[in-house]
Write an enzyme that holds these catalytic residues in place. Structure first.
Site, PDB file in Angstrom:
ATOM      1  N   GLN A 131       1.119  -1.196   0.573  1.00  0.00           N
ATOM      2  CA  GLN A 131      -0.296   0.072   0.083  1.00  0.00           C
ATOM      3  C   GLN A 131       0.792   1.634   0.691  1.00  0.00           C
ATOM      4  O   GLN A 131       1.627   1.661   0.783  1.00  0.00           O
ATOM      5  CB  GLN A 131      -0.516  -0.470   1.640  1.00  0.00           C
ATOM      6  CG  GLN A 131      -1.579   1.352   1.662  1.00  0.00           C
ATOM      7  CD  GLN A 131      -2.037   1.230   2.860  1.00  0.00           C
ATOM      8  OE1 GLN A 131      -1.743   0.255   3.593  1.00  0.00           O
ATOM      9  NE2 GLN A 131      -3.279   1.715   3.540  1.00  0.00           N
ATOM     10  N   SER A 186       1.529   6.402   1.958  1.00  0.00           N
ATOM     11  CA  SER A 186       1.802   7.252   3.368  1.00  0.00           C
ATOM     12  C   SER A 186       3.327   7.775   2.575  1.00  0.00           C
ATOM     13  O   SER A 186       3.608   7.262   2.199  1.00  0.00           O
ATOM     14  CB  SER A 186       2.473   6.817   4.952  1.00  0.00           C
ATOM     15  OG  SER A 186       1.221   6.561   5.374  1.00  0.00           O
ATOM     16  N   SER A 213       4.456  -0.824   3.658  1.00  0.00           N
ATOM     17  CA  SER A 213       4.403  -2.255   4.580  1.00  0.00           C
ATOM     18  C   SER A 213       5.204  -3.236   2.882  1.00  0.00           C
ATOM     19  O   SER A 213       4.423  -3.739   2.869  1.00  0.00           O
ATOM     20  CB  SER A 213       3.969  -2.867   5.419  1.00  0.00           C
ATOM     21  OG  SER A 213       4.154  -2.013   6.628  1.00  0.00           O
ATOM     22  N   GLU A 224      -8.897  -1.198   5.707  1.00  0.00           N
ATOM     23  CA  GLU A 224      -7.514  -1.842   7.297  1.00  0.00           C
ATOM     24  C   GLU A 224      -7.743  -1.830   8.570  1.00  0.00           C
ATOM     25  O   GLU A 224      -7.522  -2.821   9.169  1.00  0.00           O
ATOM     26  CB  GLU A 224      -7.074  -0.888   6.374  1.00  0.00           C
ATOM     27  CG  GLU A 224      -5.290  -0.002   7.535  1.00  0.00           C
ATOM     28  CD  GLU A 224      -4.185   0.215   6.633  1.00  0.00           C
ATOM     29  OE1 GLU A 224      -4.924   1.455   6.222  1.00  0.00           O
ATOM     30  OE2 GLU A 224      -3.129  -0.247   6.989  1.00  0.00           O
ATOM     31  N   SER A 253      -4.210   6.253  13.201  1.00  0.00           N
ATOM     32  CA  SER A 253      -3.085   6.470  14.868  1.00  0.00           C
ATOM     33  C   SER A 253      -4.452   6.375  16.072  1.00  0.00           C
ATOM     34  O   SER A 253      -5.066   6.393  15.330  1.00  0.00           O
ATOM     35  CB  SER A 253      -2.727   6.948  15.590  1.00  0.00           C
ATOM     36  OG  SER A 253      -2.712   9.090  15.348  1.00  0.00           O
TER      37      SER A 253
HETATM   38  C1  LIG Z   1       4.611  -0.507  11.568  1.00  0.00           C
HETATM   39  C2  LIG Z   1       4.063   0.657  10.432  1.00  0.00           C
HETATM   40  C3  LIG Z   1       3.286  -0.243   8.832  1.00  0.00           C
HETATM   41  C4  LIG Z   1       2.978   0.630   8.327  1.00  0.00           C
HETATM   42  N1  LIG Z   1       2.322   0.536   6.879  1.00  0.00           N
HETATM   43  C5  LIG Z   1       2.255   1.631   6.227  1.00  0.00           C
HETATM   44  C6  LIG Z   1       1.440   0.863   5.112  1.00  0.00           C
HETATM   45  O1  LIG Z   1       1.899  -0.494   4.374  1.00  0.00           O
HETATM   46  N2  LIG Z   1       1.150   2.035   3.966  1.00  0.00           N
HETATM   47  C7  LIG Z   1       0.951   3.061   4.067  1.00  0.00           C
HETATM   48  O2  LIG Z   1       1.116   3.951   3.181  1.00  0.00           O
HETATM   49  N3  LIG Z   1       1.310   3.681   5.668  1.00  0.00           N
HETATM   50  C8  LIG Z   1       1.625   2.371   6.424  1.00  0.00           C
HETATM   51  N4  LIG Z   1       2.346   3.131   7.521  1.00  0.00           N
HETATM   52  C9  LIG Z   1       2.038   4.560   7.774  1.00  0.00           C
HETATM   53  C10 LIG Z   1       1.280   4.941   8.812  1.00  0.00           C
HETATM   54  O3  LIG Z   1      -0.092   5.592   8.099  1.00  0.00           O
HETATM   55  C11 LIG Z   1       1.114   6.227   9.628  1.00  0.00           C
HETATM   56  O4  LIG Z   1       2.810   6.542  10.513  1.00  0.00           O
HETATM   57  C12 LIG Z   1       0.042   6.655  10.758  1.00  0.00           C
HETATM   58  O5  LIG Z   1      -1.074   7.004  10.004  1.00  0.00           O
HETATM   59  C13 LIG Z   1       0.401   7.762  11.059  1.00  0.00           C
HETATM   60  O6  LIG Z   1       1.258   9.069  10.498  1.00  0.00           O
HETATM   61  P1  LIG Z   1       2.655   9.676  10.184  1.00  0.00           P
HETATM   62  O7  LIG Z   1       3.831   8.314  10.692  1.00  0.00           O
HETATM   63  O8  LIG Z   1       3.135  10.663   9.691  1.00  0.00           O
HETATM   64  O9  LIG Z   1       2.431  10.823  12.098  1.00  0.00           O
HETATM   65  P2  LIG Z   1       0.945  12.318  11.669  1.00  0.00           P
HETATM   66  O10 LIG Z   1       1.051  12.144  11.064  1.00  0.00           O
HETATM   67  O11 LIG Z   1       2.690  13.314  11.796  1.00  0.00           O
HETATM   68  O12 LIG Z   1       1.422  11.983  13.541  1.00  0.00           O
HETATM   69  C14 LIG Z   1       2.200  12.349  14.316  1.00  0.00           C
HETATM   70  C15 LIG Z   1       1.448  12.771  15.736  1.00  0.00           C
HETATM   71  O13 LIG Z   1       0.162  13.310  16.250  1.00  0.00           O
HETATM   72  C16 LIG Z   1      -0.867  12.771  15.556  1.00  0.00           C
HETATM   73  N5  LIG Z   1      -2.527  13.313  15.136  1.00  0.00           N
HETATM   74  C17 LIG Z   1      -1.401  13.649  13.888  1.00  0.00           C
HETATM   75  N6  LIG Z   1      -3.298  14.383  13.490  1.00  0.00           N
HETATM   76  C18 LIG Z   1      -3.904  14.257  14.656  1.00  0.00           C
HETATM   77  C19 LIG Z   1      -5.399  14.836  14.823  1.00  0.00           C
HETATM   78  N7  LIG Z   1      -6.023  15.545  13.500  1.00  0.00           N
HETATM   79  N8  LIG Z   1      -5.844  14.941  16.589  1.00  0.00           N
HETATM   80  C20 LIG Z   1      -4.912  14.580  17.052  1.00  0.00           C
HETATM   81  N9  LIG Z   1      -3.358  13.896  17.086  1.00  0.00           N
HETATM   82  C21 LIG Z   1      -3.414  13.412  15.510  1.00  0.00           C
HETATM   83  C22 LIG Z   1      -0.807  11.380  15.635  1.00  0.00           C
HETATM   84  O14 LIG Z   1      -1.808  10.784  16.081  1.00  0.00           O
HETATM   85  C23 LIG Z   1       1.078  10.912  15.732  1.00  0.00           C
HETATM   86  O15 LIG Z   1       0.767  11.105  17.387  1.00  0.00           O
HETATM   87  C24 LIG Z   1       2.574   2.131   8.981  1.00  0.00           C
HETATM   88  C25 LIG Z   1       3.423   2.662   9.907  1.00  0.00           C
HETATM   89  C26 LIG Z   1       3.467   1.819  10.772  1.00  0.00           C
HETATM   90  C27 LIG Z   1       4.092   2.649  12.335  1.00  0.00           C
END
Ligand SMILES: Cc1cc2nc3c(=O)[nH]c(=O)nc-3n(C[C@H](O)[C@H](O)[C@H](O)COP(=O)(O)OP(=O)(O)OC[C@H]3O[C@@H](n4cnc5c(N)ncnc54)[C@H](O)[C@@H]3O)c2cc1C
Lengths: 409, 373
Positions: free
Chosen positions: A132, A135, A167, A250, A378
């Site tokens: 997928q 991100s 992933s 998902e 998250s």
């Molecule tokens: C193990 C793992 C596997 C993954 N696999 C995939 C994959 O296969 N394909 C893919 O596309 N993505 C994948 N991801 C990505 C995942 O979807 C993102 O990491 C996740 O959506 C968070 O985005 P970010 O890392 O940019 O954090 P950010 O969006 O920057 O978030 C940082 C912090 O801010 C908080 N936050 C953000 N917005 C808000 C809000 N509106 N209100 C309150 N808090 C908020 C978050 O909860 C978090 O604590 C994976 C992530 C992990 C950890």
């Protein structure tokens, strides 16, 4: 309501058991933690594909899929039964979470007939493994903020940008990719979804190491990647709706736990029996017993919630927002439980007792759980979804919702 | 009454902070993490040079003869900078044990070289879950020790260990064992924090020199003191985990705003802060009780330990969460804090043990007990 099998379900369970018994061996506690966040070595990938193929041949791979795409045309109850029974066996890690949990429903909902007939059979047989590509470094929770550009060029699209946290990109043959096709409209409105072959020129995946030491996700660089328009999935600039289907599935997939290994609360009992606390076996300590009870009841609650969600799904045919509940509870419970197990081993917290031992099951579990709280939306995002869509709370104020993407800061 | 450090103590803090800031970096911690073992020898030498390895060692033995509060200040800075050196076990346990129970000869043989950093010392307490003087099986007969100790902080790099063991009458005591001598086997363990590697020590008739006077009650008191000092290190770790989180929450944007503007995260960080400050207050009381040898030390130590454990683990786990995907990666810093937190938890045993100690130390208020009768 009926928490026991109907005669038909009992018959289905019997068939499933018979097939599993003939094709796999029972778990005996010696296996490592297995889940989608583990590194997945080439051997594990091959083993997982072989197992998927065997299941497909036996008719157990696409239990709820329509028959026309090679599925069994069965119902969610049968899926529950299958999961329960398969869970008792030593089977390879499930590397098809994204393929069958996310990509397949997205294709079924938005693909052309040609795409469906070309892709779904190989996805079911395990030959085609999918990832997928959503991100990006600057857009995770706020997925609609992605920057990867898709430019139209004749019959092709030319894609340039970067994806991250993908992933399984390193063992996937295919991916679904969300890109910005039109920067001059509001951010949700200018996105388009594509199907990509991961060995195409212009794609480079690099592994990223997780805190657990495994490397199951990747950064993926896209440099003038050419995709024929026939590999577009859904309408031009209509990618957000397609992505929503993927994300809803998902949450649901993660919530019903088809993907997560993790330890069971019961496994704390032998652990606590083997450890001395204040001079007595820890299992006799009231604090310890109360904790195990708390974890077991929460875990049972999650399990039965997942069954209720599946029941609802079998009626509506639409995975619901309730998936967020399971997704929300999962990571924290896993984290607390592993933490407790590490504490229970007291001074050996997080330290496996065997010299040079690499397994340290609970340690790996503890260092994997934080990923559950972040991936697939998250914990904080799940809470927003529950509060806004289930409880009717006013949405967060989003100032950037209607501004053209190109004019955002 | 005065519930804060004195000006002199604040000066000490600034001096050690300056040295540590100049010679530590999270990049260095990552290097050691990748290597899976080892410690920062340059930093060790710098601290020895500055006299920071002997703050509580008496002046006659080459130290500066300061008290528990000064050591607590150091501990906090070690936590803040995640200093990857074999500091804790020696400073919080081995030195106090030697100072309190060691004969002149024993002190003279070890303390001067510990102050100059030439000798690395550790303590070997636990054998299974946590440590209680009564739950020891290692045994010393005719000056020779046999048994297994696990896990032992800094076991792989230490020259000498203070080992908890039973004598031939099954009375617990402390013994000095030369780890480079005969009858000692040191095996590496895989732990949470490879920048503070753990070992298992197997003794088969190694020479053991008793620290006279270290009986069960005395050992208990030593544990209380260590709990206070470790709490300060935990505060340093937790405070820094919060600090990197607030910084990141201001920098990182989602939905067109800094993620720190979302109440979910704002409140989380406020909780981190509150837990840390609560633990700090307990740790201050603990440091005072330790320095003054106050009778309330057991209560103070257990309170400091329990609240610091909570603050440190919460800060480590939530720092990862606040950082999102990047926080879950090996190369990012948040997991360094989580790992150090677990190391400090492992050092003195889990909450179950310390809750037990706390409840035993608490006295029911007289009025209520009268009513109950
Ligand atoms: C193990 C793992 C596997 C993954 N696999 C995939 C994959 O296969 N394909 C893919 O596309 N993505 C994948 N991801 C990505 C995942 O979807 C993102 O990491 C996740 O959506 C968070 O985005 P970010 O890392 O940019 O954090 P950010 O969006 O920057 O978030 C940082 C912090 O801010 C908080 N936050 C953000 N917005 C808000 C809000 N509106 N209100 C309150 N808090 C908020 C978050 O909860 C978090 O604590 C994976 C992530 C992990 C950890």
């Amino acid at each position: 309501m009926d928490f026991s099998d109907t005669p038909e379900e009992a018959a289905f369970r019997k068939d499933a058991c018979a097939w599993l018994e003939a094709n796999a061996t029972l778990r005996d506690g010696s296996e490592k933690v297995q889940d989608a966040f583990m590194a997945n070595t080439p051997e594990e990938v091959t083993a997982a594909q072989a197992w998927q193929k065997r299941k497909a041949e036996g008719g157990w791979a696409g239990i709820t899929w329509p028959k026309e795409y090679g599925g069994r045309g069965g119902n969610e109850m049968q899926q529950i039964i299958w999961n329960q029974e398969e869970g008792r066996y030593k089977v390879p890690p499930n590397i098809f979470v994204v393929s069958s949990g996310l990509v397949a429903p997205t294709l079924i909902a938005h693909g052309t007939d040609k795409q469906k007939t070309e892709i779904l059979p190989s996805l079911l047989s395990g030959e085609g493994v999918w990832c997928q590509l959503f991100s990006e470094p600057a857009a995770g929770s706020d997925l609609a903020g992605i920057r990867t550009r898709a430019r139209r060029d004749g019959d092709d699209w030319v894609i340039t940008g970067q994806k991250i946290w993908t992933s399984g990109a390193h063992y996937s043959g295919y991916g679904i990719l969300l890109a910005r096709s039109n920067p001059d409209v509001a951010k949700h409105k200018g996105l388009t979804m594509f199907v990509v072959k991961m060995d195409s020129p212009g794609i480079e995946a690099r592994r990223i190491k997780q805190i657990s030491g495994h490397s199951s996700f990747n950064e993926v660089f896209l440099d003038e990647l050419r995709i024929p328009d026939s590999d577009r999935l859904g309408p031009v600039d209509g990618g957000w709706r397609v992505a929503m289907t993927t994300l809803t599935n998902e949450r649901y997939t993660l919530a019903i736990g088809r993907s997560v290994g993790g330890m069971r609360a019961e496994e704390l009992i032998p652990l606590a029996s083997g450890v001395t606390l204040n001079g007595r076996p820890a299992i006799e300590n009231d604090q310890v017993r109360a904790k195990i009870a708390e974890f077991a009841s929460r875990q049972r609650g999650m399990e039965f919630t997942s069954y209720r969600i599946m029941t609802a799904l079998s009626r509506d045919k639409e995975p619901m927002v309730e998936g967020s509940i399971g997704k929300l509870m999962l990571g924290k419970l896993r984290q607390e439980m592993a933490s407790f197990a590490l504490e229970l081993t007291g001074s050996t917290a997080g330290i496996s007792d065997q010299p040079k031992d690499e397994t340290g099951l609970w340690r790996v579990d503890y260092l994997t759980a934080p990923g559950n709280r972040i991936s697939g939306g998250s914990d904080e995002i799940q809470r927003n979804i529950i509060a806004e869509r289930l409880l009717g709370m006013p949405p967060e104020i989003r100032t950037d919702k209607d501004t053209p993407f190109s004019q955002l800061k | 009454m005065n519930f804060d450090f004195s000006d002199d103590q604040e000066e000490i803090r600034q001096a050690v902070a300056k040295l540590l800031d100049g010679h530590t970096s999270f990049a260095k911690s990552h290097e050691l993490l990748d290597a899976g073992a080892g410690f920062d020898r340059d930093l060790w030498a710098k601290l020895a040079e500055g006299g920071w390895l002997g703050v509580t060692i008496p002046e006659v033995h080459g130290g500066s003869g300061m008290g528990a509060v000064e050591l607590a200040i150091l501990a906090q800075e070690m936590g803040r900078t995640l200093a990857p050196i074999p500091f804790g076990a020696a400073q919080y346990l081995a030195i106090p044990a030697l100072v309190e129970f060691g004969s002149d000869a024993q002190q003279a043989a070890l303390l001067p070289e510990m102050a100059t950093g030439q000798k690395i010392a550790t303590v070997a307490l636990a054998e299974t879950c946590g440590f209680a003087p009564g739950a020891v099986a290692a045994k010393v007969v005719d000056g020779r020790i046999s048994g297994v100790k696990s896990p032992v902080s800094d076991g792989a790099v230490a020259d000498v260990a203070i080992v908890a063991a039973l004598d031939k009458n099954d009375a617990p005591g402390f013994y000095i064992v030369d780890l480079k001598g005969e009858g000692v086997q040191v095996e590496p363990l895989v732990g949470m924090d490879p920048t503070r590697p753990q070992s298992r020590l197997v003794f088969a008739g190694a020479e053991a020199d008793q620290l006279a006077g270290a009986n069960a009650a005395a050992i208990d008191r030593l544990m209380d003191g260590a709990a206070v000092l470790v709490a300060f290190e935990q505060l340093g770790v937790a405070g820094q985990a919060l600090d990197i989180s607030t910084k990141y929450a201001l920098e990182r944007t989602a939905f067109g705003r800094p993620i720190g503007s979302f109440q979910a995260l704002k409140h989380r960080m406020a909780d981190m802060f509150a837990k840390i400050e609560l633990a700090r207050s307990n740790a201050f009381f603990g440091a005072w009780a330790l320095a003054e040898n106050d009778e309330r030390l057991p209560e103070a130590a257990a309170c400091a330990r329990l609240t610091a454990l909570e603050a440190c683990q919460f800060a480590g786990e939530e720092a990862i969460q606040i950082h999102g995907g990047i926080g879950y990666t090996w190369i990012a810093d948040p997991h360094l804090f989580l790992r150090r937190g677990w190391h400090l938890k492992a050092m003195l045993g889990p909450t179950t043990i310390w809750s037990e100690r706390l409840v035993s130390a608490l006295k029911a208020p007289e009025t209520t007990s009268a009513k109950a009768v």
